[in-house]
Design a protein around this motif. Structure first.
Motif, PDB file in Angstrom:
ATOM      1  N   LYS A 181       0.990  -1.768   0.034  1.00  0.00           N
ATOM      2  CA  LYS A 181       0.034  -0.156   0.079  1.00  0.00           C
ATOM      3  C   LYS A 181       1.398   1.399   0.515  1.00  0.00           C
ATOM      4  CE  LYS A 181      -4.136  -1.249   1.740  1.00  0.00           C
ATOM      5  NZ  LYS A 181      -5.759  -1.002   2.889  1.00  0.00           N
ATOM      6  N   PHE A 182       0.452   2.150  -0.860  1.00  0.00           N
ATOM      7  CA  PHE A 182       1.323   3.687  -1.016  1.00  0.00           C
ATOM      8  C   PHE A 182       1.614   3.985   0.435  1.00  0.00           C
ATOM      9  CE2 PHE A 182      -1.280   4.344  -4.995  1.00  0.00           C
ATOM     10  CZ  PHE A 182      -0.457   3.651  -5.452  1.00  0.00           C
ATOM     11  N   LYS A 183       0.605   4.135   0.917  1.00  0.00           N
ATOM     12  CA  LYS A 183       1.148   5.505   2.353  1.00  0.00           C
ATOM     13  C   LYS A 183       1.472   3.952   3.996  1.00  0.00           C
ATOM     14  CE  LYS A 183      -1.772   8.869   2.987  1.00  0.00           C
ATOM     15  NZ  LYS A 183      -2.462   9.207   4.434  1.00  0.00           N
ATOM     16  N   VAL A 208      -2.100  -0.309  -9.323  1.00  0.00           N
ATOM     17  CA  VAL A 208      -1.256   0.100 -10.471  1.00  0.00           C
ATOM     18  C   VAL A 208       0.080   0.905 -11.399  1.00  0.00           C
ATOM     19  CG1 VAL A 208      -0.379   2.484 -10.141  1.00  0.00           C
ATOM     20  CG2 VAL A 208      -2.561   2.429  -8.452  1.00  0.00           C
ATOM     21  N   SER A 209      -0.418   0.125 -12.550  1.00  0.00           N
ATOM     22  CA  SER A 209       1.050  -0.015 -13.014  1.00  0.00           C
ATOM     23  C   SER A 209       0.641   0.856 -14.913  1.00  0.00           C
ATOM     24  CB  SER A 209       1.618  -1.121 -12.885  1.00  0.00           C
ATOM     25  OG  SER A 209       0.940  -2.335 -14.012  1.00  0.00           O
ATOM     26  N   PHE A 213      11.685   3.820  -5.807  1.00  0.00           N
ATOM     27  CA  PHE A 213      11.712   3.249  -7.536  1.00  0.00           C
ATOM     28  C   PHE A 213      10.368   2.868  -7.899  1.00  0.00           C
ATOM     29  CE2 PHE A 213      16.304   2.389  -8.183  1.00  0.00           C
ATOM     30  CZ  PHE A 213      16.808   2.589  -9.076  1.00  0.00           C
ATOM     31  N   ARG A 214       9.819   2.105  -6.406  1.00  0.00           N
ATOM     32  CA  ARG A 214       8.400   1.962  -6.596  1.00  0.00           C
ATOM     33  C   ARG A 214       7.279   2.917  -7.568  1.00  0.00           C
ATOM     34  NH1 ARG A 214       7.478  -1.595  -1.564  1.00  0.00           N
ATOM     35  NH2 ARG A 214       5.699  -2.804  -2.311  1.00  0.00           N
ATOM     36  N   PHE A 215       7.596   4.074  -6.509  1.00  0.00           N
ATOM     37  CA  PHE A 215       6.865   5.084  -6.874  1.00  0.00           C
ATOM     38  C   PHE A 215       6.754   5.890  -8.790  1.00  0.00           C
ATOM     39  CE2 PHE A 215       5.429   5.345  -2.702  1.00  0.00           C
ATOM     40  CZ  PHE A 215       4.687   6.022  -2.815  1.00  0.00           C
ATOM     41  N   LEU A 216       8.340   5.312  -9.029  1.00  0.00           N
ATOM     42  CA  LEU A 216       8.862   6.039 -10.544  1.00  0.00           C
ATOM     43  C   LEU A 216       8.355   4.666 -11.660  1.00  0.00           C
ATOM     44  CD1 LEU A 216       9.477   8.447 -11.857  1.00  0.00           C
ATOM     45  CD2 LEU A 216      11.658   7.373 -12.213  1.00  0.00           C
ATOM     46  N   LEU A 217       8.841   4.317 -11.659  1.00  0.00           N
ATOM     47  CA  LEU A 217       9.020   2.142 -12.343  1.00  0.00           C
ATOM     48  C   LEU A 217       7.507   1.530 -12.014  1.00  0.00           C
ATOM     49  CD1 LEU A 217      12.640   1.792 -12.822  1.00  0.00           C
ATOM     50  CD2 LEU A 217      10.885   2.936 -14.070  1.00  0.00           C
ATOM     51  N   LEU A 227      22.832   0.033  -8.965  1.00  0.00           N
ATOM     52  CA  LEU A 227      22.211  -1.573  -7.728  1.00  0.00           C
ATOM     53  C   LEU A 227      20.282  -1.583  -7.558  1.00  0.00           C
ATOM     54  CD1 LEU A 227      24.158  -3.909  -7.663  1.00  0.00           C
ATOM     55  CD2 LEU A 227      23.785  -2.961  -4.662  1.00  0.00           C
ATOM     56  N   VAL A 228      20.389  -0.310  -7.111  1.00  0.00           N
ATOM     57  CA  VAL A 228      18.924  -1.100  -6.446  1.00  0.00           C
ATOM     58  C   VAL A 228      18.311  -0.437  -7.693  1.00  0.00           C
ATOM     59  CG1 VAL A 228      16.894  -0.209  -5.186  1.00  0.00           C
ATOM     60  CG2 VAL A 228      19.419   0.486  -4.472  1.00  0.00           C
ATOM     61  N   GLY A 229      18.093  -0.065  -8.738  1.00  0.00           N
ATOM     62  CA  GLY A 229      17.167  -0.483 -10.008  1.00  0.00           C
ATOM     63  C   GLY A 229      17.593  -1.400 -10.016  1.00  0.00           C
ATOM     64  N   LEU A 230      19.001  -2.036 -10.197  1.00  0.00           N
ATOM     65  CA  LEU A 230      18.946  -3.739 -10.867  1.00  0.00           C
ATOM     66  C   LEU A 230      17.991  -4.740 -10.350  1.00  0.00           C
ATOM     67  CD1 LEU A 230      20.515  -5.175 -12.802  1.00  0.00           C
ATOM     68  CD2 LEU A 230      22.099  -5.650 -11.811  1.00  0.00           C
ATOM     69  N   VAL A 231      18.291  -4.561  -8.603  1.00  0.00           N
ATOM     70  CA  VAL A 231      17.414  -5.259  -8.058  1.00  0.00           C
ATOM     71  C   VAL A 231      15.424  -4.942  -8.279  1.00  0.00           C
ATOM     72  CG1 VAL A 231      16.843  -6.069  -5.635  1.00  0.00           C
ATOM     73  CG2 VAL A 231      19.564  -5.244  -6.318  1.00  0.00           C
ATOM     74  N   TYR A 232      15.600  -4.612  -8.269  1.00  0.00           N
ATOM     75  CA  TYR A 232      14.310  -3.510  -7.823  1.00  0.00           C
ATOM     76  C   TYR A 232      13.455  -4.066  -9.698  1.00  0.00           C
ATOM     77  CZ  TYR A 232       9.739  -0.989  -9.370  1.00  0.00           C
ATOM     78  OH  TYR A 232       8.266  -0.511  -9.240  1.00  0.00           O
TER      79      TYR A 232
END
Lengths: 723, 143
Positions: free
Chosen positions: A235-237, A305-306, A366-370, A444-449
């Protein structure tokens, strides 16, 4: 009057760069939120409620950060807790938001009481409520053993306010608040009040091992706990709550570490300034972003959401800016704070804790952007067009502003003239290695994401049920203790209510009579020495009476006795009531022959009316026979006769009081001269003791109006039943 | 409860008489046995008697004038409270008596007004409790 109530509360405000930072946050972010709420809240009524409560909150928060007087600070502190209760339960229709609000209020309110206790101890040691004085007299305070206790109390207050372990559980529960409220209270201002106060009092307590160790352990636990929560939740919040708690934990951890790592201690101020500012900017922005997303699509979690794509360019721009700020791209305020912090820590173990924690926290941007904007390979969860309604344009302004500030805020610092921020800028290392390392971490985190959300492991991660892990995280001992304590408290309250409010007249009467019996017995025992003289006086008085008097009094007493026997022995309610009246009339007769005509006449009238009252309600009284169970009769009889005996003795002793014999001539003399009346009794009632009479008729009026209300309710009930 | 013809006939005379008596008792209270409380009780007993005597609901009606006991309670309390405020306004202590001399009527002061307030409060309270209960007993007897 004023001097009697002087608690030493003064409205003295003070201001240094630390409190000015908070004032800037309160006013700056507050202004953006006021703008946001205009478009976010649906109705005029909601806006009125929001703006009035929010303004009250702003004022309380300003008092908190500007107060020099500890009691004034406490006032603001508790006021923020109270208003936050109203703001969290903004949508009071949901039981969940009421529960969350109550939890927040109970935890922070109880913590506030500990804070007050700590302040009181410090006042006892120094004799002053001023924070400045406390800081100036640090050595004297620490020499006093009570300072340990004071530090512990202040710690509990500070940690509970900032949702630190073990009080961390209230912040996720408080996420039922509307987004602008969460943005302001739960990221930018209120939860940082604990950070504010701990840093403010830091110079005083930092030498106590208790203080720095508690900050260190609680901060560390919360830092890790919040980061894990933010990764697991969808959940976002809740994700935002996790990162917020985690960042707050980092702020406490830094303070705790500063006492042990001298190099960090040297830059503690700049680091804390930077963390508070940077976190407030991007986190408030993210709360608003999440609110806008929910407002526009009705969705509340990443699962739903995506693939929003470029449908809303402003939203994308806002998210991108916030992303850059939150992942600490070199040059952003967060990056300055982070690099100064890691530089100060050097190569100690804590540096690795921070690095690891910050990596976990990077997941959220990352979750909020990608996660929101990129297309997911799982088509079923695309956010299709009809789901997304473009939100009012006014919502974008605060998000974009906060996003821009969270990226470029560092560039504005030279204009502020705050030495802490200048130091922060100077401490940053602009070497290629440092910049590259930060970018590498983000990559690195982006890659893991990508791996777990889109790439090879995504399917397994989508299917994995992390609700168990979340519930493990949620059921920490602190939370469980709070829950069971609250349950126990409610049970105790219920038991007490059942004990004290059984709802039957008999029980109330008995408790009143027993209480009076106990009180008067005490008084009687205290005045028991008067008993022999009183007895002698009584005997001589009776002895001096003539035969005719003894006859009159005797026959009246006998009549009363007959009435009493009639009342007690009768199996018939009617006879019982008549017997009771007989007692009353005989007493009235006694008054009339003993020179109290006012009393006698009133008593006669009251007896007549109560006889009629009893007869009118006779059919409605509970069965007379049922009330005559032997055990109950015995108990009631004991209470009644005990009360009678004690009342008689008390009155008898009171009549022996010397003061009374002075009162009679006092009133007799002044009745005509000052009260303009010859009837002393009436003059006392309406003039000398008029205030008492005023109280009596008020009680009478309340009783009458209550009866009216009761009868009216009964009548309505019957009317509803018959129709 | 059956309406009594004798009581009805007697009340023709008794009711006004009792009301006047109650007023007199209230008024003379300052000098002779009596007072607002007693006067209020006497007036209430007149009302109670009338309620008992007739089959219909009489309540607090005096000819065309119909009152609710609530107004008497509130009015009486207000009068008492106001009378206690006269003294502070004329520079005396709270609730201290303020007296003036009027021709024909004689000495009149705030304690008298206070007592009048007590009188009306007592009537209001007693009739708000007793009259509805008697009315209910009448209804119950009619079943």
């Amino acid at each position: 009057m004023g001097s009697d109530l002087d608690l030493g509360i003064s409205l003295k405000l003070f201001s240094d760069s630390w409190s000015q930072l908070f004032v800037c946050l309160i006013f700056g972010i507050g202004a953006l939120l006021y703008t946001f709420a205009w478009g976010y809240l649906p109705s005029k009524a909601a806006r009125v409620k929001f703006y009035s409560l929010m303004s009250l909150f702003v004022m309380a928060m300003l008092v908190l950060v500007r107060a020099d007087n500890a009691l004034l600070l406490f006032l603001g502190w508790e006021c923020t807790s109270l208003v936050s209760y109203l703001l969290i339960s903004f949508e009071g229709g949901h039981s969940k938001s009421r529960k969350g609000a109550l939890t927040a209020l109970l935890v922070t309110g109880a913590g506030g009481l500990f804070l007050l206790a700590g302040f009181a101890l410090l006042q006892l040691i120094t004799g002053s409520w001023s924070l400045q004085v406390w800081l100036a007299e640090g050595a004297r305070i620490l020499a006093d053993p009570r300072s340990r206790l004071a530090a512990a109390c202040v710690l509990i207050g500070v940690l509970s306010k900032s949702a630190q372990f073990p009080f961390h559980f209230w912040l996720p529960a408080a996420m039922t608040a509307p987004s602008p409220v969460s943005a302001f209270l739960h990221s930018a201002t209120m939860v940082k009040a604990g950070v504010y106060l701990s840093y403010r009092l830091g110079p005083l307590f930092s030498e106590l091992p208790l203080w720095s160790l508690a900050l260190l352990t609680c901060g560390l636990a919360t830092f890790v706990w919040g980061a894990c929560l933010s990764v697991l939740h969808t959940k976002f919040k809740s994700v935002l709550a996790g990162t917020t708690i985690s960042m707050l934990g980092a702020m406490f951890l830094v303070q705790g570490l500063a006492a042990h790592v001298p190099t960090l201690g040297a830059v503690l101020g700049p680091v804390l300034f930077g963390l508070v500012l940077a976190h407030a900017l991007y986190k408030a922005g993210y709360f608003l972003f999440a609110g806008t997303l929910t407002h526009a699509s009705g969705k509340m979690s990443f699962k739903e959401v995506s693939g929003l794509g470029i449908q809303s360019k402003a939203l994308l721009a806002g998210s991108l800016a916030l992303f850059l700020g939150a992942v600490a791209i070199p040059g952003t305020p967060l990056w300055f704070a982070k690099s100064a912090l890691l530089l100060g820590l050097g190569g100690s173990w804590a540096a690795w804790v921070f690095k690891l924690g910050f990596l976990l926290l990077l997941f959220m941007p990352f979750r909020f952007l990608l996660g929101v904007f990129a297309k997911s390979p799982f088509q079923d969860s695309q956010l299709s067009d009809p789901d997304f309604h473009a939100p009012p344009g006014i919502l974008y302004l605060p998000i974009l502003t906060l996003g821009a500030l969270s990226v470029f805020g560092g560039l504005l610092w030279p204009g502020w003239g705050v030495s802490q921020f200048d130091a922060l800028r100077d401490s940053a290392s602009w070497t290629w290695a440092a910049v590259g390392k930060q970018l590498l971490e983000v990559g690195l985190v982006g890659l893991v994401y990508w791996t777990v959300q889109v790439g090879p492991l995504a399917r397994a991660f989508r299917r994995a049920d992390n609700s168990r892990a979340i519930s493990v995280l949620r059921n920490t001992p602190g939370h469980e203790i709070f829950e069971s304590a609250w349950e126990g408290f409610l049970k105790l309250a219920k038991a007490l209510r059942q004990l004290s409010q059984p709802g039957t007249m008999r029980a109330y009467l008995i408790s009143v009579l027993l209480a009076l019996l106990a009180l008067w017995s005490l008084a009687t025992v205290g005045a028991a020495r008067l008993l022999p003289t009183g007895g002698r006086f009584f005997m001589t008085s009776v002895g001096s009476l003539g035969v005719s008097w003894i006859f009159i009094l005797g026959s009246l007493c006998l009549t009363a006795l007959v009435g009493l026997v009639l009342c007690l022995s009768s199996k018939n309610a009617l006879v019982g009531i008549v017997g009771l009246s007989l007692v009353g009339f005989s007493v009235a007769g006694l008054f009339s022959v003993s020179g109290a005509p006012d009393l006698a006449m009133t008593q006669f009238a009251v007896e007549c009316l109560s006889l009629i009252l009893f007869l009118a309600v006779l059919r409605k009284l509970p069965s007379f026979k049922k009330e005559q169970k032997p055990r109950r009769v015995l108990f009631d009889g004991l209470v009644a006769s005990g009360f009678g005996v004690v009342l008689f003795v008390t009155l008898f002793l009171a009549s022996q009081n010397q003061a009374l014999s002075r009162l009679t001539p006092f009133f007799a003399e002044r009745s005509l001269t000052e009260g303009h009346g010859r009837n002393v009794v009436n003059v006392i009632l309406v003039d000398f003791r008029g205030f008492d009479t005023m109280g009596e008729i008020s009680v009478l009026a309340v009783a009458g109006l209550s009866v009216v209300a009761l009868l009216e309710r009964e009548r309505r009930r019957r009317k509803a039943a018959s129709s | 409860m059956r309406p009594s013809l004798f009581l009805q006939a007697a009340l023709r005379l008794l009711f006004p008489l009792l009301l006047v008596t109650s007023g007199v008792v209230m008024w003379r209270g300052h000098q002779l046995p009596g007072g607002g409380f007693l006067g209020g009780l006497i007036a209430s007993s007149a009302l109670v008697l009338r309620e008992l005597a007739f089959a219909r609901t009489t309540g607090l009606s005096f000819g065309a004038l119909k009152l609710s006991p609530r107004y008497l309670i509130v009015g009486g309390l207000t009068l008492s409270a106001l009378s206690s405020l006269v003294a502070p306004l004329s520079g005396k202590e709270f609730m201290q008596g303020v007296w003036i001399y009027l021709p024909v009527i004689g000495d009149i002061g705030t304690p008298v007004a206070f007592d009048v307030g007590v009188y009306f409060t007592v009537i209001g309270v007693v009739s708000s409790i007793l009259l509805p209960l008697i009315q209910e007993a009448k209804v119950g007897a009619g079943d």
